[in-house]
Design a protein around this motif. Structure first.
Motif, PDB file in Angstrom:
ATOM      1  N   GLY A 139      15.304  53.832  76.850  1.00 38.52           N
ATOM      2  CA  GLY A 139      15.834  54.562  75.732  1.00 38.52           C
ATOM      3  C   GLY A 139      14.753  54.770  74.593  1.00 38.52           C
ATOM      4  N   CYS A 141      13.629  54.718  70.517  1.00 42.52           N
ATOM      5  CA  CYS A 141      14.280  54.248  69.288  1.00 42.52           C
ATOM      6  C   CYS A 141      13.499  54.266  68.165  1.00 42.52           C
ATOM      7  N   LEU A 243      18.947  46.405  71.490  1.00 37.38           N
ATOM      8  CA  LEU A 243      18.292  47.021  70.398  1.00 37.38           C
ATOM      9  C   LEU A 243      19.545  47.038  69.500  1.00 37.38           C
ATOM     10  N   LEU A 245      20.714  49.369  66.532  1.00 36.45           N
ATOM     11  CA  LEU A 245      20.477  50.802  65.694  1.00 36.45           C
ATOM     12  C   LEU A 245      21.091  50.961  64.359  1.00 36.45           C
ATOM     13  N   HIS A 251      17.826  57.841  67.796  1.00 32.06           N
ATOM     14  CA  HIS A 251      17.584  57.214  68.913  1.00 32.06           C
ATOM     15  C   HIS A 251      18.242  57.997  70.201  1.00 32.06           C
ATOM     16  N   TYR A 253      19.745  56.871  74.474  1.00 32.76           N
ATOM     17  CA  TYR A 253      19.797  55.962  75.650  1.00 32.76           C
ATOM     18  C   TYR A 253      19.385  57.110  76.745  1.00 32.76           C
ATOM     19  N   PRO A 294      10.372  49.219  67.478  1.00 29.07           N
ATOM     20  CA  PRO A 294      11.868  49.284  68.157  1.00 29.07           C
ATOM     21  C   PRO A 294      12.562  47.803  67.827  1.00 29.07           C
TER      22      PRO A 294
END
Length: 383
Positions: A139, A141, A243, A245, A251, A253, A294
C-alpha cells in the motif's frame, strides 16, 4: 449470537481468487473485492432475525448496549470487511469529523443528490480506518519527506518531472507538498498523460524501487495519480501487521488480502487512480500536507492472549486471538456489540462453529466464549 450472511462487493479492483481461497470456494472468475460485515444500509449483514441494521433499529439499547448508544447513537458505529485487492484502489483521503459535518451540510443545502457522481459527502461522519494484512499486503500511506520524493522523481530521468522535484526543494515541507500535489492534479491532461507515459517507461526500465509505480501505471495509464503516488510512502505489510489511516492522510491499497475496519461512513475524497470524480479544491482542503512515518502496527498481546491493534479512536477496536491446540476457551462477553470473524482454522463461538470467512454478531452483554484451533478477529467499540 447471530451467524452472519454477508455480501461480497464485486468492485473492478478486487481479486478474483483471494476471498474464494480463504472461504474454500471455487473462484467465480469475477472480481471479489470486499465482504461487508455490519449494519451499513448499503449492504447489511443478514441474520435469522432479519437484516442486521433492522435488528439493531428495533432494539438499539438491547443490541448495542446503553453505553454505546449514549456515545455513538442508535447505530453500529463500525463496518468490518475482508478486503481483497487485485489491482490498486483509488488514491484517497478521508475528512475529519468537523470537515465531514460541514461538507455534508453544504452539499445538502445546495441540493446535490446523494447519488450524484460529483457528490463528495455521503454522510456527516468521519472515516478513520485500519487494515490488517492476512497475506503480504502492499500500500501507500502518508507523504514522503519532500527531499526523498524529489530524489525518487529525479531518478526516473524524465525532463517534465524536474520542475516538481525543484518545487519540492524550494519550500518548507507543507508548502512544498501542497504545491506539487496541486500542480500534478491541475496540469493539462494531455501533457500529464505524456509525463506519466514517460515515467512509466522509465520505471519499467529501471525496476527496483520503481516497480510498484510501473504496476500502478499498468492499471491506470496516463492518470495523474501515478505521479501523486510517488509522493507517498510505499509500505509492505506482512501477515498480522496493520496500518491506521487517520483523517487527511493520503493512501491507497495496492495488492493483498486483509481485514479492514472503519467508522461507518462513505466519505472519500479522491486524488487519482480512478475514473471517478476528483474535486481538487475540496481535496486540497482536506489533505494533511506533512511527511509522516507510515507507522506499521503490530498487535500488543495481553495476558489473556488477546492481541490488540491500538488506535486513537473509539468507533472501533480490533483485536485477534490465535488459538493453538489445547488452548483454554476465552470469555469475550462484553457490554458492547461485537463481530467475530474467523480467518483460519475452525473456531467455536458460543454454539456456532466458524470456518474461515465466517462471522457472528454478538449483542451487548450476551455470553461469548471462543475456543478451537485457528485465528479469530474481534471487532467492537470503546464506550
Amino acid at each position: 449470537m447471530d451467524r452472519l450472511s454477508n455480501t461480497i462487493r464485486p468492485y473492478a479492483w478486487g481479486s478474483t481468487t483471494a476471498i474464494a481461497q480463504l472461504i474454500g470456494a471455487e473462484p467465480t472468475g469475477e472480481p471479489q473485492a470486499e465482504m461487508w460485515m455490519g449494519a451499513h444500509p448499503g449492504a447489511p449483514s443478514r441474520t435469522e432475525r432479519g437484516p442486521l441494521n433492522e435488528v439493531i433499529d428495533a432494539d438499539p439499547a438491547g443490541q448495542l448496549g446503553s453505553a454505546a448508544v449514549a456515545k455513538f447513537g442508535p447505530r453500529l458505529p463500525f463496518l468490518l470487511k475482508l478486503l481483497a485487492a487485485g489491482a490498486p484502489l483509488s488514491l484517497q483521503v478521508h475528512p475529519n469529523l468537523q470537515q465531514a459535518k460541514e461538507g455534508y451540510e453544504a452539499e445538502e443545502a445546495k441540493g446535490v443528490p446523494l447519488s450524484a457522481p460529483d457528490r463528495n459527502y455521503k454522510d456527516a461522519n468521519h472515516k478513520p480506518e485500519l487494515i490488517c494484512a492476512l497475506t503480504p499486503f502492499d500500500g501507500l500511506c502518508g507523504f514522503r519527506a519532500p527531499e526523498d520524493a524529489a530524489k525518487l522523481l529525479e531518478g526516473l530521468g524524465v525532463d517534465s518531472l524536474k520542475p516538481y522535484a525543484d518545487l519540492l526543494r524550494a519550500h518548507p515541507e507543507e508548502a512544498a507538498l501542497r504545491e506539487v500535489l496541486t500542480a500534478v492534479l491541475s496540469a493539462d491532461r494531455d501533457e500529464m498523460a505524456q509525463t506519466v507515459a514517460d515515467a512509466t517507461a522509465a520505471a519499467q526500465r529501471i525496476g527496483g524501487d520503481y516497480e510498484p509505480y510501473a504496476g500502478i501505471a499498468h492499471h491506470y495509464p496516463g492518470d495523474p495519480g501515478v505521479i501523486a503516488a510517488m509522493l507517498l510512502n510505499y509500505v509492505q505489510l506482512q501477515p498480522g501487521e496493520a496500518l491506521f489511516l487517520g483523517a487527511g492522510v493520503p493512501h491507497a491499497y495496492l495488492n493483498g488480502l486483509g481485514v479492514e475496519i472503519m467508522a461507518n461512513s462513505d466519505n472519500v475524497l479522491r486524488c487519482g487512480l480512478t475514473p471517478k470524480h476528483v474535486d481538487v479544491p475540496e481535496l486540497l482542503r482536506i489533505v494533511r500536507f506533512e511527511a509522516t512515518d507510515p507507522g506499521v502496527l503490530r498487535p500488543e498481546a495481553s495476558p489473556d492472549g488477546e492481541e490488540v491493534y491500538d488506535t486513537p479512536i473509539d468507533e472501533f477496536r480490533l483485536s485477534r486471538f490465535v488459538l493453538p491446540e489445547g488452548a483454554p476457551a476465552h470469555d469475550l462477553t462484553a457490554a458492547t456489540p461485537q463481530i467475530l470473524l474467523c480467518t483460519a482454522g475452525a473456531v467455536g463461538a458460543g454454539e456456532l462453529g466458524l470456518a474461515p470467512g465466517q462471522s457472528a454478531f454478538v449483542p451487548a452483554g450476551e455470553k461469548a466464549e471462543v475456543s478451537g484451533v485457528g485465528t479469530i478477529f474481534r471487532a467492537t467499540v470503546v464506550a
